[in-house]
Write an enzyme that holds these catalytic residues in place. Structure first.
Site, short mmCIF file in Angstrom:
data_model
loop_
_atom_site.label_atom_id
_atom_site.label_comp_id
_atom_site.label_asym_id
_atom_site.label_seq_id
_atom_site.Cartn_x
_atom_site.Cartn_y
_atom_site.Cartn_z
N GLU A 10 0.81 -1.23 0.00
CA GLU A 10 0.00 0.00 0.00
C GLU A 10 0.84 1.27 0.00
O GLU A 10 0.31 2.37 -0.09
CB GLU A 10 -1.01 0.00 1.15
N HIS A 306 -2.94 -2.89 4.28
CA HIS A 306 -2.01 -2.32 5.26
C HIS A 306 -1.35 -3.43 6.08
O HIS A 306 -0.13 -3.46 6.26
CB HIS A 306 -2.80 -1.35 6.15
#
Ligand code: ATP
Length: 343
Positions: A10, A306
């Site tokens: 990410e 994440h």
């Protein structure tokens, strides 16, 4: 020296913070390139720069490339020292994310520490103070260290000016955490925090919580905060026998108060629906301590991008297996163990 690609997964600030945290713990120097390349404003913002400087001070590190906006950085840690530290971000950047960077090293340092951190304490896209104090810290304490968190002043975006004090009593080695069930429900509390804003905002947010979740009026509180600038956060905390989930939504100019209420309700419902004890944000925070413990397991929902990125960075520094095993009902077993157990 390890080379970390800051644009992987990410591509956010977590790659940098996890790298700094683990460089301090392991003594391993690293170079990071393309810092926060996945973000609109790439490179080091104030929060990230303060995290670098905090890690530098605590770990007597040699650092190059720590200027604001920098896309590349080299970090060579020396010896970690415990003690008293003061770090000020100088903006509303999140103090809790600066803490996240230096905490792992201080949890296993040779003596206790006290940190005073100044900046934002209640920021969208970062753990707010209540999340750390009520959800994360009690679980971390089950792993051995003591963590005393005091909110001395609220700091909201954009004015900042908040202050948090953290007293850390380390332990020799983190013990494994096992968290597979929530246990029975114990209590719930909705807190609408307001600084320099009309109390009607808080009342309208709490009405939504009562209406949609059926929480009683005595479970809802308005807290007025002394902070340099205006701000509003709605914090929902639901405590079970083994875990406390804290979700937060933030008041924003142009977003009606009932919408702030609905956002928090929506997030809590998502958590309640999957039945796992560990919510999305808590999973992000537990991954690194669990990897340091070297074993242990928790059950969460679907792992976020994440969390997956964070796991990949952790495995660059630590020889540990971090397995994500899908369970039924959209739940996932996250397990730390020997590297051969890696899935
Ligand atoms: P950027 O990605 O722009 O660099 P950042 O440095 O702030 O931003 P992220 O990589 O997005 O960092 O990480 C933010 C961290 O804050 C994650 O660990 C995430 O779980 C946590 N977080 C975000 N919102 C909440 C929330 N409402 N409650 C608890 N934790 C949160």
């Amino acid at each position: 020296m390890l080379t970390i690609d800051g644009s992987q997964g990410e591509g956010g600030g977590q790659i940098l913070r996890t790298s700094l945290a683990l460089a301090l713990v392991t003594g391993q120097p690293f170079r990071i390139e393309r810092i926060r390349a996945g973000r609109k404003k790439p490179g080091l913002l104030r929060q990230h720069r303060t995290a670098v400087l905090a890690a530098q001070e605590i770990g007597a590190a040699r650092v190059s490339g720590a200027e604001l906006g920098s896309l590349e950085l080299e970090f060579q840690p020396g010896r970690v020292r415990s003690g008293e530290f003061h770090f000020a971000i100088g903006s509303a950047g999140s103090v809790t994310l600066v803490l996240q960077t230096v905490l792992p090293a201080l949890l296993q340092a040779d003596g206790p520490s006290v940190l005073v951190l100044e900046g934002g304490t209640h920021n969208p896209f970062a753990p707010p103070f209540e999340f750390l104090a009520q959800s994360f810290a009690p679980l971390l304490e089950r792993m051995g260290p003591r963590l005393e968190l005091t909110l001395e002043r609220h700091g909201f975006h954009p004015a900042g000016g908040g202050r948090m004090r953290v007293a850390i009593t380390p332990c020799a080695r983190l013990a494994p955490l096992e968290l597979r069930e929530r246990g029975a429900p114990v209590s719930r509390r909705a807190t609408a925090i307001l600084a320099h804003l009309d109390a009607g905002i808080a009342r309208r947010e709490l009405e939504v919580v009562q209406d949609k979740l059926g929480w009683r009026a005595e479970e809802c509180t308005i807290e007025s905060a002394a902070s340099p600038g205006p701000g509003n956060a709605l914090v929902l905390a639901q405590t079970f026998e083994h875990v406390c989930e804290v979700v937060t939504s933030f008041g924003q100019r142009g977003v009606p108060a009932p919408e702030v209420g609905r956002r928090a309700v929506h997030e809590l419902r998502r958590y309640l629906a999957h039945g796992a004890p560990v919510g999305e944000h808590l999973a992000d925070q537990l991954l690194l301590p669990m990897a340091l413990a070297g074993s242990g397991a928790f059950v969460t929902g679907e792992p976020s991008a994440h969390a997956r990125t964070n796991r990949d960075v952790i495995r660059v520094f630590l020889d540990v297996g971090l397995e994500l095993e899908p369970l039924e009902g959209g739940r996932t077993l996250v397990r730390a163990g020997p590297p051969r157990a890696q899935g």
